[in-house]
Structures are given as C-alpha cells and as structure tokens.
Enzyme design. Structure first.
Site, PDB file in Angstrom:
ATOM      1  CB  SER A   1       0.579  15.882  34.942  1.00  0.00           C
ATOM      2  OG  SER A   1       0.237  17.192  35.340  1.00  0.00           O
TER       3      SER A   1
ATOM      4  CG  HIS B   1       3.580  19.704  32.721  1.00  0.00           C
ATOM      5  ND1 HIS B   1       4.089  19.074  33.827  1.00  0.00           N
ATOM      6  CD2 HIS B   1       2.238  19.462  32.737  1.00  0.00           C
ATOM      7  CE1 HIS B   1       3.108  18.485  34.491  1.00  0.00           C
ATOM      8  NE2 HIS B   1       1.973  18.702  33.850  1.00  0.00           N
TER       9      HIS B   1
ATOM     10  CG  ASP C   1       6.971  20.779  33.963  1.00  0.00           C
ATOM     11  OD1 ASP C   1       6.166  21.714  34.161  1.00  0.00           O
ATOM     12  OD2 ASP C   1       6.763  19.606  34.330  1.00  0.00           O
TER      13      ASP C   1
END
Length: 336
Positions: free
Chosen positions: A170, A305, A271
């Site tokens: 991320s 995610h 995601d």
C-alpha cells in the site's frame, strides 16, 4: 484545510482514520495505540522458533526505528548467506508501525518461509509530516542500511548485501516505487538491490478508474477512506495527480528511466486500486522495451486491499509469500 479560528470553540473531529487517528478542528492530532481492525487468529503467526528478531534505530534525531528479523542458526544452512528483504508497512501514510502485531506476524512469516533477513522500517506519518517526509525517511533507511549490513555483526552473520529486495504494501509499495526512482538497481554499492516488490501500491489519480467506481462501501479500503488519506498526506494544495502519488500522471517522471532489475507488482481483485496497479505494471513493462519479461504482475482473485498486512496468517498470504519466494529465487538464478 481550514480550522476553527474561534479560541473559545470546543475542538471537534475534522478527519477520522479508522478510529486510531483523529485530526481536530484546532489542528491537534490525536493518535490511539489501538489497532484499526480486530485482532483475531489472522494476527498470530507461530514461527516455531525459526526466527529471531530485535529492534534498532536508524535515525535517532527523528526517533525512527526498525524491527529486524533473521532465521535462527538452526533454521538456515551453515555458512550460507540469505537475501535481504526491506519492507515498508502500509497505512495510508497516516497510521501504522513496524511494531504492530499484524506487521510483526507478516515479517515473521517472510523471514521464516522465504527464508530471508527482513528489515521492517518505520517512517514519519501524516498529517504531522506530509509527503515527501515518508519518502525522505525511506531513502535515509536505505543509506543507513548500505553499510549496516556489513558493520552490524547481527546482520552480517546472515545477510547477503548483494541480494537486497525493496518491498512494501500500500503506502509502502508507493515508497518502494520512489526508492526505485532514486536508487535504481546499483546506486548503493556495496549493497545491491536485485529487485523491487510492490504489494497493492498506493497509486491514485484525479480521474477515477473503473475499479474505484465499482468499489463497494463495504470494502476494506473505500473511496471515502482513500480520499481522506490523500487529504492528510499530500503536500498542501496538491491533488491526486501529484507525482508522489500518481506515477503515471502528467508531471511524473517517465518509467523509462527506471533501472531496477526485476519488478513484482501484486494487485488484489477486490481492491479499488487494482486498475491503477495493473496499469502501472503494464506501462512499466512497455516502457522497458526488453525481450526479457522482467516485470511480473500477479492479481490475487477474491482478495481485498492490504490482505497481506491485515491477514498475515491467511491462506492467501501464504500463496503470496510463495510468489515472493519464487520471484526472489529467479533473481538469484539470473544473477549467477
């Protein structure tokens, strides 16, 4: 971002990040020691005594540290040096720490199952420290590591400084990209970066992608949450096409200049960042223009995610660790 100018007004919450970070109307930032998600069976990895770890400091002035992991002597071949995996955690540049139990579990798993020496670095967080603070800290971390791998006996005992991989999830994946821009493959001699591993990297743009538009309000990372992070971490006055967050934007440096060995990009099917991650990998592959397929894209079906950091003991994370292990092994073979 405007705040209340009335000194008699009671401060109120302007931004709330998963209940662990609150920005108040008077500019005060309130942080909680709690985790932003439930601690359950997915945040407890048993390495069966195969890994030892310790904490260190890489920037005393800023109070920035890291957690270092290595397989025990009994868990690795005698005299054999291991690859090094540098890891930067996620959290929207606003929350997270290498000491959080979920990131601890993820790094224990990486060290045990790759196997590898794993270095999990902290960096300054927004909104107190907006970008590029995190990128500057990550660069300082690699410069610190440049000589530390040989000078620190605890690391030198196991680490091969010629087989270093830079990774992150991320926000950490975004950081890995910017480190690739700065250092490339061979800019830190005698340390050599053999590859970069970007896990669901935090890349955004002003123009929403289809995966963003399709993202449900029940997703782990929603558009609302993503926008909130951006408001807190971007430089004042910047939008989501800023080069720090959109590597494909109009003001970003071209991907053609990246000299980074091989690159692994991991995306998650569910995601909202999926399309941007896929586009990044495809455009990087096209920009390199080489016959050898040195940019690998893996999309994990059914996952959301940050599943690696949020669910470090899940079956999907086990599959991801095997993908990383194969990628790193391929690099070793190519380097021989």
């Amino acid at each position: 971002m405007a705040f209340s100018a009335d000194p008699t007004a009671q401060p109120y919450v302007v931004e709330d990040c998963r209940g662990v970070l609150q920005l108040l109307s008077d500019g005060t930032v309130v942080r909680s020691a709690a985790l932003p998600f439930p601690v359950d069976g997915n945040v407890a990895y048993n390495d069966h005594g195969r890994v030892e770890w310790k904490d260190a400091v890489y920037d005393a002035g800023l109070g920035l540290g890291l957690r270092m992991y290595k397989p025990t002597t009994n868990a690795r071949e005698e005299g054999k040096k291991l690859p090094v995996l540098v890891y930067f955690h996620g959290g929207g540049f606003c929350i997270g720490s290498c000491t959080w139990p979920n990131f601890q579990a993820a790094c224990l798993r990486l060290a045990a199952e790759l196997p590898a020496v794993v270095l999990s670095f902290d960096y300054r967080l927004a909104p107190e420290h907006r970008l590029p603070a995190a990128h500057e800290d990550a660069a300082a971390a690699l410069l610190w590591l440049q000589n530390q791998l040989a000078s620190d006996p605890w690391l030198a005992d196991a680490a091969d400084p010629r087989r270093v991989f830079v990774s992150g999830e991320s926000a950490g994946g975004n950081i890995a990209h910017h480190l690739a821009l700065r250092f490339g493959r061979a800019g830190l001699d005698p340390m050599r970066i053999e590859g970069y591993i970007l896990l669901m990297p935090a890349f955004c743009s002003e123009q929403p992608t289809q995966s963003e538009l399709d993202s449900p309000a029940t997703a782990f990372l929603t558009r609302e949450t993503c926008d909130r992070y951006c408001r807190l971490f971007l430089p004042a006055g910047a939008n989501k096409d800023h080069p720090l967050v959109n590597p494909l934007g109009p003001d970003s440096p071209g991907l053609e200049a990246l000299d980074v060995g091989r690159v692994l990009v991991v995306a998650a099917e569910g995601d909202l960042l999926r399309d941007k991650n896929v586009e990044y990998a495809e455009r990087l592959r096209a920009a390199r223009g080489k016959e050898k397929d040195d940019v690998e894209l893996v999309v994990f079906a059914g996952e959301e995610h940050a599943f690696f950091g949020v669910k470090p003991t899940s079956a999907a994370t086990g599959d991801l660790v095997r993908v990383i292990r194969r990628f790193m092994a391929t690099e070793r073979e190519a380097a021989c």
